[in-house]
Design a protein around this motif. Structure first.
Motif, mmCIF file in Angstrom:
data_model
loop_
_atom_site.group_PDB
_atom_site.id
_atom_site.type_symbol
_atom_site.label_atom_id
_atom_site.label_comp_id
_atom_site.label_asym_id
_atom_site.label_seq_id
_atom_site.Cartn_x
_atom_site.Cartn_y
_atom_site.Cartn_z
ATOM 1 N N LEU A 1 0.826 -1.203 0.000
ATOM 2 C CA LEU A 1 0.000 0.000 0.000
ATOM 3 C C LEU A 1 0.859 1.251 0.000
ATOM 4 N N MET A 2 1.950 1.230 0.757
ATOM 5 C CA MET A 2 2.834 2.381 0.801
ATOM 6 C C MET A 2 3.401 2.681 -0.584
ATOM 7 N N VAL A 3 3.811 1.623 -1.302
ATOM 8 C CA VAL A 3 4.363 1.800 -2.633
ATOM 9 C C VAL A 3 3.294 2.276 -3.611
ATOM 10 N N PHE A 4 2.101 1.677 -3.534
ATOM 11 C CA PHE A 4 1.069 2.024 -4.511
ATOM 12 C C PHE A 4 0.529 3.432 -4.285
ATOM 13 N N ALA A 5 0.512 3.881 -3.032
ATOM 14 C CA ALA A 5 0.095 5.256 -2.768
ATOM 15 C C ALA A 5 1.043 6.252 -3.419
ATOM 16 N N ALA A 6 2.320 5.854 -3.546
ATOM 17 C CA ALA A 6 3.290 6.701 -4.227
ATOM 18 C C ALA A 6 3.204 6.554 -5.739
ATOM 19 N N MET A 7 2.789 5.364 -6.211
ATOM 20 C CA MET A 7 2.666 5.147 -7.643
ATOM 21 C C MET A 7 1.579 6.013 -8.256
ATOM 22 N N LEU A 8 0.559 6.366 -7.489
ATOM 23 C CA LEU A 8 -0.517 7.212 -8.007
ATOM 24 C C LEU A 8 0.017 8.523 -8.590
ATOM 25 N N PRO A 9 0.665 9.377 -7.764
ATOM 26 C CA PRO A 9 1.155 10.644 -8.337
ATOM 27 C C PRO A 9 2.310 10.435 -9.309
ATOM 28 N N TRP A 10 3.172 9.436 -9.045
ATOM 29 C CA TRP A 10 4.318 9.268 -9.939
ATOM 30 C C TRP A 10 3.868 8.824 -11.323
ATOM 31 N N GLN A 11 2.955 7.872 -11.409
ATOM 32 C CA GLN A 11 2.474 7.399 -12.702
ATOM 33 C C GLN A 11 1.804 8.532 -13.473
ATOM 34 N N PHE A 12 1.034 9.353 -12.756
ATOM 35 C CA PHE A 12 0.405 10.502 -13.412
ATOM 36 C C PHE A 12 1.465 11.456 -13.939
ATOM 37 N N PHE A 13 2.447 11.790 -13.102
ATOM 38 C CA PHE A 13 3.501 12.727 -13.499
ATOM 39 C C PHE A 13 4.286 12.184 -14.691
ATOM 40 N N ALA A 14 4.695 10.917 -14.628
ATOM 41 C CA ALA A 14 5.506 10.336 -15.690
ATOM 42 C C ALA A 14 4.740 10.286 -17.017
ATOM 43 N N THR A 15 3.471 9.870 -16.959
ATOM 44 C CA THR A 15 2.663 9.786 -18.176
ATOM 45 C C THR A 15 2.418 11.170 -18.757
ATOM 46 N N ALA A 16 2.047 12.129 -17.884
ATOM 47 C CA ALA A 16 1.772 13.490 -18.349
ATOM 48 C C ALA A 16 3.014 14.129 -18.944
ATOM 49 N N LEU A 17 4.162 13.904 -18.314
ATOM 50 C CA LEU A 17 5.413 14.496 -18.812
ATOM 51 C C LEU A 17 5.781 13.911 -20.171
ATOM 52 N N SER A 18 5.652 12.605 -20.311
ATOM 53 C CA SER A 18 5.993 11.963 -21.577
ATOM 54 C C SER A 18 5.054 12.403 -22.697
ATOM 55 N N GLU A 19 3.760 12.436 -22.402
ATOM 56 C CA GLU A 19 2.785 12.799 -23.432
ATOM 57 C C GLU A 19 2.899 14.268 -23.822
ATOM 58 N N SER A 20 3.020 15.157 -22.830
ATOM 59 C CA SER A 20 3.069 16.587 -23.138
ATOM 60 C C SER A 20 4.361 16.975 -23.841
ATOM 61 N N SER A 21 5.472 16.301 -23.525
ATOM 62 C CA SER A 21 6.745 16.650 -24.154
ATOM 63 C C SER A 21 6.731 16.374 -25.657
ATOM 64 N N ASN A 22 5.916 15.408 -26.095
ATOM 65 C CA ASN A 22 5.824 15.072 -27.517
ATOM 66 C C ASN A 22 4.553 15.613 -28.168
#
Length: 276
Positions: free
Chosen positions: A82-103
């Motif tokens: 749970l500790m890891v997945f709670a961190a995956m929420l914002p990180w996955q959003f940030f990583a996906t948004a950064l990758s998509e917006s950069s291109n």
């Protein structure tokens, strides 16, 4: 789509008209965001399940490596997964948004080179699209909490504040990278490295509490540290400590990132149609 009002370009008033045009072209913003959602999962075998598989498998690997092998502790009585997945929420959003917006500008080159509209709509739409994956992943976290019989408390009401912080970090960084990517195509290779490197220097697989106090402020120069710590604090009943200094530093860094990102984007925007 309803007809747009007549567009009058007035000398000396470009800045004021630009921000008005963002509202005038809001339907284009909706269209681009919806198109990106459809294209992302078009002709995929399992569709939107990819939004669940990626963070889930990452959570399994991180839990095994950091909990079973490295023997790192979880805060309080929180299950490590749970500790890891709670961190995956914002990180996955940030990583996906950064990758998509950069291109995003390169991916819409034909549109940008042919018609006028505020180019800021394009990267903003990419960040908004990433919210769909976030909501899907949030549903998986809710299922995990039911499995572990772990119920959040009143702190979950603060989650939207940290979501805004994550959005700002992704949007500000995305503006810089998408503008740089138009002029320097090398950035298409740099962005995946940034995302991969950021995953390991951010407290996704471990708790920030293991970082020595003398290094905490320096460590918090990564704006995602405050975001991730905030998500854990809000979702895990406060059992994961929240460093107020780190959160405030993250807020300041995100404000600077967004402000300078908009400034640089607007500065280079007039050349996009020629360079792209």
């Amino acid at each position: 789509m309803s007809p747009l009002p007549e567009l009058i370009i007035e000398p000396g008033r470009a800045e004021r008209n630009y921000w008005r045009d963002l509202w005038r072209y809001r339907e284009l913003f909706y269209f681009l965001a919806w198109r990106d959602i459809l294209v992302r999962y078009k002709q995929t075998v399992i569709g939107i399940a990819w939004a669940l598989i990626r963070p889930f498998l990452t959570m399994v690997v991180f839990t095994f490596v950091f909990s079973k092998i490295a023997k790192l502790p979880a805060p309080g009585a929180v299950p490590y997964a749970l500790m890891v997945f709670a961190a995956m929420l914002p990180w996955q959003f940030f990583a996906t948004a950064l990758s998509e917006s950069s291109n995003s500008l390169i991916g819409n080159a034909n549109l940008i080179s042919k018609i006028y509209f505020p180019r800021l709509i394009v990267p903003a739409g990419s960040v908004i699209t990433s919210l769909v994956d976030f909501l899907i992943t949030l549903a998986l976290l809710a299922a995990m909490m039911i499995w572990y019989q772990f119920v959040p408390d009143w702190r979950i009401l603060t989650l939207p504040l940290f979501m805004v912080l994550a959005f700002g970090a992704a949007f500000g960084a995305g503006l810089w990278l998408c503008a740089l990517n138009v002029e320097y195509r090398d950035f298409r290779y740099i962005v995946p490295f940034i995302v991969q490197f950021g995953l390991y220097v951010s407290p996704v697989g471990f708790s920030s509490s293991i970082v020595p106090d003398k290094w905490r402020l320096l460590y918090s120069l990564n704006p995602m540290v405050g975001v991730i710590d905030g998500f854990r604090w809000a979702l895990l009943r406060g059992q994961s400590a929240l460093d107020l200094r780190g959160v405030l530093l993250s807020c300041g860094l995100v404000v600077v990132l967004v402000a300078t990102g908009i400034w640089y984007f607007r500065r280079t925007e007039r050349t996009f149609a020629d360079v792209i």
